[in-house]
Design a protein around this motif. Sequence first.
Motif, PDB file in Angstrom:
ATOM      1  N   GLY A 291       0.823  -1.198   0.000  1.00  0.00           N
ATOM      2  CA  GLY A 291       0.000   0.000   0.000  1.00  0.00           C
ATOM      3  C   GLY A 291       0.858   1.248   0.000  1.00  0.00           C
ATOM      4  O   GLY A 291       2.096   1.186  -0.021  1.00  0.00           O
ATOM      5  N   ASN A 292       0.199   2.413   0.049  1.00  0.00           N
ATOM      6  CA  ASN A 292       0.907   3.696  -0.018  1.00  0.00           C
ATOM      7  C   ASN A 292       0.438   4.670   1.053  1.00  0.00           C
ATOM      8  O   ASN A 292       0.503   5.879   0.868  1.00  0.00           O
ATOM      9  CB  ASN A 292       0.705   4.327  -1.410  1.00  0.00           C
ATOM     10  CG  ASN A 292       1.292   3.482  -2.519  1.00  0.00           C
ATOM     11  OD1 ASN A 292       2.513   3.318  -2.602  1.00  0.00           O
ATOM     12  ND2 ASN A 292       0.430   2.935  -3.372  1.00  0.00           N
ATOM     13  N   ASN A 293      -0.028   4.147   2.189  1.00  0.00           N
ATOM     14  CA  ASN A 293      -0.495   5.005   3.269  1.00  0.00           C
ATOM     15  C   ASN A 293       0.673   5.308   4.211  1.00  0.00           C
ATOM     16  O   ASN A 293       1.168   4.407   4.901  1.00  0.00           O
ATOM     17  CB  ASN A 293      -1.626   4.309   4.034  1.00  0.00           C
ATOM     18  CG  ASN A 293      -2.280   5.213   5.060  1.00  0.00           C
ATOM     19  OD1 ASN A 293      -1.642   6.088   5.638  1.00  0.00           O
ATOM     20  ND2 ASN A 293      -3.564   4.992   5.282  1.00  0.00           N
ATOM     21  N   PRO A 294       1.163   6.555   4.241  1.00  0.00           N
ATOM     22  CA  PRO A 294       2.334   6.902   5.069  1.00  0.00           C
ATOM     23  C   PRO A 294       2.110   6.625   6.550  1.00  0.00           C
ATOM     24  O   PRO A 294       3.039   6.221   7.252  1.00  0.00           O
ATOM     25  CB  PRO A 294       2.514   8.404   4.817  1.00  0.00           C
ATOM     26  CG  PRO A 294       1.818   8.673   3.523  1.00  0.00           C
ATOM     27  CD  PRO A 294       0.669   7.719   3.475  1.00  0.00           C
TER      28      PRO A 294
ATOM     29  N   PHE B 228       8.192  -3.456   2.550  1.00  0.00           N
ATOM     30  CA  PHE B 228       7.174  -2.572   1.984  1.00  0.00           C
ATOM     31  C   PHE B 228       7.139  -2.710   0.469  1.00  0.00           C
ATOM     32  O   PHE B 228       8.187  -2.736  -0.198  1.00  0.00           O
ATOM     33  CB  PHE B 228       7.454  -1.123   2.373  1.00  0.00           C
ATOM     34  CG  PHE B 228       7.366  -0.882   3.857  1.00  0.00           C
ATOM     35  CD1 PHE B 228       6.159  -0.553   4.448  1.00  0.00           C
ATOM     36  CD2 PHE B 228       8.508  -0.993   4.655  1.00  0.00           C
ATOM     37  CE1 PHE B 228       6.079  -0.338   5.811  1.00  0.00           C
ATOM     38  CE2 PHE B 228       8.429  -0.778   6.017  1.00  0.00           C
ATOM     39  CZ  PHE B 228       7.215  -0.453   6.607  1.00  0.00           C
TER      40      PHE B 228
ATOM     41  N   GLU C 247      -3.512  -2.737   1.990  1.00  0.00           N
ATOM     42  CA  GLU C 247      -4.270  -1.493   2.120  1.00  0.00           C
ATOM     43  C   GLU C 247      -5.399  -1.452   1.099  1.00  0.00           C
ATOM     44  O   GLU C 247      -5.170  -1.609  -0.108  1.00  0.00           O
ATOM     45  CB  GLU C 247      -3.352  -0.293   1.911  1.00  0.00           C
ATOM     46  CG  GLU C 247      -3.952   1.028   2.322  1.00  0.00           C
ATOM     47  CD  GLU C 247      -3.727   1.342   3.802  1.00  0.00           C
ATOM     48  OE1 GLU C 247      -4.595   2.014   4.394  1.00  0.00           O
ATOM     49  OE2 GLU C 247      -2.685   0.923   4.352  1.00  0.00           O
TER      50      GLU C 247
ATOM     51  N   GLN D  35       2.490   2.917   7.135  1.00  0.00           N
ATOM     52  CA  GLN D  35       3.907   2.574   6.988  1.00  0.00           C
ATOM     53  C   GLN D  35       4.699   2.960   8.229  1.00  0.00           C
ATOM     54  O   GLN D  35       5.557   2.205   8.694  1.00  0.00           O
ATOM     55  CB  GLN D  35       4.481   3.276   5.751  1.00  0.00           C
ATOM     56  CG  GLN D  35       3.947   2.741   4.432  1.00  0.00           C
ATOM     57  CD  GLN D  35       4.449   3.545   3.239  1.00  0.00           C
ATOM     58  OE1 GLN D  35       4.944   4.673   3.391  1.00  0.00           O
ATOM     59  NE2 GLN D  35       4.321   2.983   2.048  1.00  0.00           N
TER      60      GLN D  35
ATOM     61  N   SER E 117       4.798  -1.358  -3.135  1.00  0.00           N
ATOM     62  CA  SER E 117       3.796  -0.412  -3.643  1.00  0.00           C
ATOM     63  C   SER E 117       2.901  -1.036  -4.702  1.00  0.00           C
ATOM     64  O   SER E 117       1.859  -0.477  -5.048  1.00  0.00           O
ATOM     65  CB  SER E 117       4.480   0.832  -4.222  1.00  0.00           C
ATOM     66  OG  SER E 117       5.396   0.458  -5.247  1.00  0.00           O
ATOM     67  N   ASN E 118       3.290  -2.212  -5.261  1.00  0.00           N
ATOM     68  CA  ASN E 118       2.429  -2.901  -6.228  1.00  0.00           C
ATOM     69  C   ASN E 118       2.444  -4.400  -5.950  1.00  0.00           C
ATOM     70  O   ASN E 118       3.365  -4.929  -5.326  1.00  0.00           O
ATOM     71  CB  ASN E 118       2.854  -2.604  -7.671  1.00  0.00           C
ATOM     72  CG  ASN E 118       4.236  -3.143  -7.987  1.00  0.00           C
ATOM     73  OD1 ASN E 118       4.409  -4.344  -8.198  1.00  0.00           O
ATOM     74  ND2 ASN E 118       5.236  -2.256  -8.009  1.00  0.00           N
TER      75      ASN E 118
ATOM     76  N   ASN F   3      -8.096  -0.300  -1.554  1.00  0.00           N
ATOM     77  CA  ASN F   3      -8.101   0.753  -2.566  1.00  0.00           C
ATOM     78  C   ASN F   3      -9.390   0.607  -3.378  1.00  0.00           C
ATOM     79  O   ASN F   3     -10.457   0.446  -2.809  1.00  0.00           O
ATOM     80  CB  ASN F   3      -6.854   0.645  -3.444  1.00  0.00           C
ATOM     81  CG  ASN F   3      -6.580   1.907  -4.235  1.00  0.00           C
ATOM     82  OD1 ASN F   3      -7.281   2.911  -4.124  1.00  0.00           O
ATOM     83  ND2 ASN F   3      -5.544   1.874  -5.053  1.00  0.00           N
TER      84      ASN F   3
END
Length: 404
Positions: A8-11, A27, A52, A14, A29-30, A54
Motif C-alpha cells: 500500500g501507499n499510506n504513510p 514494503f 491497504e 507505513q 507499492s504494487n 483501494n
Amino acid sequence: MLGVIYLGNNPETQERLKYIPGRLVQFASNYKDAASMCSPHVPNEHFIMFFEQNILAEDVTAITYLKKKCKNVYIILLTHQLDSDDRKSYQKCGINDTLDVNASITEINKKIQFIGDREGMLFDDAPSKHRILRFKIPFWKRSFDIIFSLLAIIVLSPVFIITAIAIRLESKGPVIFKSKRVGTNYTIFDFLKFRSMYVDAESKLKEVAKTAGNQYAEKDKQPGEEKQNTITAPLGDEAEMMMLSMGMGSDMMISDDEVMLVGDDFVVSETDFNKEKEEENNNAFVKIENDPRVTKVGRFIRKYSIDELPQLFNILRGDMSVVGNRPLPLYEAEKLTVDASIDRFMAPAGLTGLWQVEERGKGGMMSAEERKQLDIIYGQTYNFMLDMKIIFRTIFAFVQKENV
C-alpha cells in the motif's frame, strides 16, 4: 518463520509498521513486487501481508494474483467499514482477515502474534508437529469391518424384516431411529437403530431422568446426600432482591469468605458452582432403569440387542467400526472435551467395545468414570486379537440382565 509485508501507499500505516517489535517489515507499492517478496528463502517460511484497501476491482485483481503466486501468505485487509457486497467480493478472491486501517501498533502486533501462534493450522505446509492430530483407521480394521458388516446384513436380513414389521404394528412412527452421535475425531454422524421407544422420546429425557433416575448419577450419590446452597454476605439490595425473586430463603448458609457468582437468573457460590460442574462431567452418560418410554417390542429387541443391528450400515459406510468406543449423543459428548477425556475420541468408534463386555460381566453396574477409562485403554491398546476377544465375548454375553 513468519515474515511481514505491507502492500500500500499510506504513510501513516507505513510509519506504524516500522515500530512493530521484533519484526522486519518489507514494503511494496504494487502487487507484483509483493508477490516476489513472498517467495520463501527457507523451508516452511510464511508471510503475513497487510493489504491497504483501494479500488475494489483493482484489489480483487491484485489479491487473486497474490493467492495464485503465493501459497504461503496470509492476507489481512486494512479497511474502514465494508458493506456486505464488498465483504463477499474480498472474501471470494482470498482475503483471510480484516483489520481497521487506523489500528494501533499494539493491535497490529497482537494480530501478528495470534497468527504466529496458530501457524501450523493456517498454512498447509506447516510442520506436522503443529497440526491437529486425527485418528485414521488401520487398513486391516477397515477391511474386516466391510467384510463382517456385509456378511452380517445378508445373514440377518430375515431378522431385519420381522423386526421392522413388529415395530410398525405396535406403534406409529418410523422403523429406523436416527440420532446425531459423536464418533472418532469428534465427527458427528447419523446413528441408526431400530426404534424401541414411542415417538418424541428424546424430548422427554430430562423429565424421565428426574423421575426414573439416572443410573450413573445415582450410583455416585451417597444415600441421604442433599445439595446444599452457600451464598456470600453481605449482599447488595439488587442481589438480595434477585434471591428473593427466585425463592431463596434466609435458611441458606452464609459464608463471609465465599465468592459469589451472580448470573442473569441465578445467584450461587463459586464452590457450589464448581461442584455442580464436576458432577455434570462425572455424570456425562445418561442411563435410565425401567424407562417408561420404551415400547413392548422395544424391550424385547433391546434385551437381545436387536435394536443395534442397523448400525451394520453405519459400519459399512465408515461411520464406525465393529469394535470400538461407543459413539455418544451430543449432550454427552460435549461434557467430555476436557484433556482427560479427549483420548476416547482419538480411537475407533464401534458397535461393541471393551466397556460393554466388561459392564455385562459386572451385572450392568459400572460408573461413568470406569466407562471413560476403559474407552481410553481400548484406544491405546487395540489390536486384531483384542478385537476378536471382544467380539467373542459380545456374542456370548449379548442378553442383558436389566432393562436399560
